[in-house]
Scaffold this active site. Structure first.
Site, PDB file in Angstrom:
ATOM      1  NE  ARG A  55      -3.845   0.548   2.169  1.00 23.07           N
ATOM      2  CZ  ARG A  55      -5.035   0.737   2.644  1.00 23.07           C
ATOM      3  NH1 ARG A  55      -5.114   1.629   3.782  1.00 23.07           N
ATOM      4  NH2 ARG A  55      -6.003   0.056   2.418  1.00 23.07           N
TER       5      ARG A  55
ATOM      6  CB  CYS B 147     -14.177   0.913   0.954  1.00 21.34           C
ATOM      7  SG  CYS B 147     -13.798   2.902   1.156  1.00 21.34           S
TER       8      CYS B 147
ATOM      9  NE  ARG C 170     -10.436  -5.283   1.531  1.00 23.94           N
ATOM     10  CZ  ARG C 170      -9.761  -4.255   1.842  1.00 23.94           C
ATOM     11  NH1 ARG C 170     -10.011  -3.391   2.684  1.00 23.94           N
ATOM     12  NH2 ARG C 170      -8.380  -4.197   1.301  1.00 23.94           N
TER      13      ARG C 170
HETATM   14  N1   CP Z   1     -11.073  -0.020   3.259  1.00 25.61           N
HETATM   15  C1   CP Z   1      -9.800  -0.022   3.604  1.00 25.61           C
HETATM   16  O1   CP Z   1      -8.886  -0.219   2.678  1.00 25.61           O
HETATM   17  O2   CP Z   1      -9.483   0.119   5.004  1.00 25.61           O
HETATM   18  P1   CP Z   1      -8.184   0.396   5.601  1.00 25.61           P
HETATM   19  O3   CP Z   1      -7.629   1.616   4.895  1.00 25.61           O
HETATM   20  O4   CP Z   1      -8.349   0.588   6.989  1.00 25.61           O
HETATM   21  O5   CP Z   1      -7.191  -0.574   5.355  1.00 25.61           O
HETATM   22  N1  NVA Z   2     -10.039   6.831  -0.682  1.00 27.93           N
HETATM   23  C1  NVA Z   2      -9.561   6.487   0.640  1.00 27.93           C
HETATM   24  C2  NVA Z   2      -9.784   4.941   0.852  1.00 27.93           C
HETATM   25  C3  NVA Z   2      -9.456   4.232   2.021  1.00 27.93           C
HETATM   26  C4  NVA Z   2      -9.719   2.829   2.196  1.00 27.93           C
HETATM   27  C5  NVA Z   2      -8.151   6.653   0.689  1.00 27.93           C
HETATM   28  O1  NVA Z   2      -7.601   6.487  -0.225  1.00 27.93           O
HETATM   29  O2  NVA Z   2      -7.779   7.269   1.747  1.00 27.93           O
END
Ligand code: CP
Ligand code: NVA
Length: 327
Positions: A115, A280, A308
């Protein structure tokens, strides 16, 4: 040199080595992941020896609650051990290259879940890794999220989605992109309603969704009117208005532009009688959604969050076995 080389796993020659972006997936890949995820929902330890004595690296430069917990739990259910890494734990934080880091992680681990901000960084990790790399959110995409969303949709509506409208309302962000692309792959009538201009979905994403739709038979609609979008919809989906990495200097402008896209009870009532609300998470009650909707009877947010884990587990299983075809 051959004998002295670092013991990298052999490069994998499967058609789809990594999940770098949502549009990498074919419809049959999605169906396979959905089926396996549904099995993992009832039988989490079905493949409990699959990654026995192996490790999976989870590298994150942004915060995460669900994705980290889901990923670590998925690896444990497959019998492996997760190794959680932050930028500053790694020499990458002191300037070691992404390509060298990718090669080293490939020498120890069976997969890499990542991420970060820039999509290009994930692409480069994929290019230089000999193991599967999974995008766990970038500024542009969130493929593991929309897989979980579609497992949830499958549970609620089954396989026949004809006549159903799948609507995202709000910021034209990473989740909106992924929603549009995944809906296109699934052959759905997928709709987004965002403000025009700065907070709209990027034209390149709309073009990609349209090109996928040509093959899948999906219907893509990108609107700016939340009421028109929500009417008779089966799903109303939203996400935060300020994403990780968004410029704070845009906050006021963004809040103003997005205020009419808030998912309210009134909007929910204009959707189909059996409509569900999806998010989400994390959520900001009182901004993109009212408390009464997100905590109300039509909300499926906890099931989405549950999936998830099942979907990341299914992805790890199929990618490490070289079973995804890509498109
Ligand atoms: N929905 C999602 O990706 O949540 P987190 O940012 O908590 O991982
Ligand atoms: N759009 C949000 C999603 C988090 C899961 C972000 O990128 O922060």
């Amino acid at each position: 040199m051959g004998k002295l080389a670092f013991p990298y796993p052999l490069p994998m020659n499967q058609p789809l080595k990594d999940l770098l972006r949502t549009s990498d997936l074919s419809k049959s890949d999605c169906e396979l992941i959905i089926q396996t995820a549904l099995e993992y929902a009832n039988n989490p330890l079905r493949d409990k020896h699959e990654l026995a004595n192996r490790t999976v690296a989870i590298y994150m430069t942004k915060q995460s609650t669900r994705t980290r917990l889901a990923s670590e739990t998925a690896v444990a259910h497959l019998g492996g051990s997760p190794i959680f890494l932050r930028e500053n734990d790694l020499q990458i934080g002191r300037g070691e290259t992404i390509s060298d880091t990718a090669r080293i992680i490939s020498g120890f681990c069976s997969a890499l879940i990542v991420r970060t901000y820039q999509q290009a960084e994930v692409d480069e990790l994929g290019k230089y890794s000999s193991i599967p790399v999974i995008n766990a959110l970038t500024n542009d995409d969130h493929p593991t999220q929309v897989l979980a969303d579609w497992v949830t949709i499958r549970e609620v509506f089954g396989t026949d989605i004809s006549g159903r409208k799948f609507v995202y309302l709000g910021d034209g962000n990473n989740v909106a992109n992924a929603w549009l692309l995944m809906g296109a792959i699934m052959g759905a009538n997928v709709v987004t309603a965002t403000p025009p201009g700065k907070f709209a979905i990027a034209q390149s994403v709309i073009e990609k969704a349209n090109s996928i739709a040509k093959k899948s038979g999906a219907k893509i609609e990108t609107l700016n009117d939340p009421e028109l979008a929500a009417k008779d919809a089966s799903v109303l989906y939203t996400d935060v208005w300020m994403s990780m990495g968004d410029a704070e200097s845009d906050r006021n402008e963004k809040m103003k532009a997005l205020s009419v896209f808030s998912v309210t009870e009134k909007l929910m009532k204009s959707a189909a009688p059996d409509a569900i609300f999806m998010h989400c998470l994390p959520a900001h009650r009182g901004e993109e959604v009212t408390e009464s909707v997100i905590d109300g009877k039509q909300s499926v947010i906890w099931r989405q969050a549950f999936h998830r884990r099942t979907t990341i587990q299914a992805l790890l299983y199929h990618l490490t076995r070289g079973e995804l075809a890509g498109n």
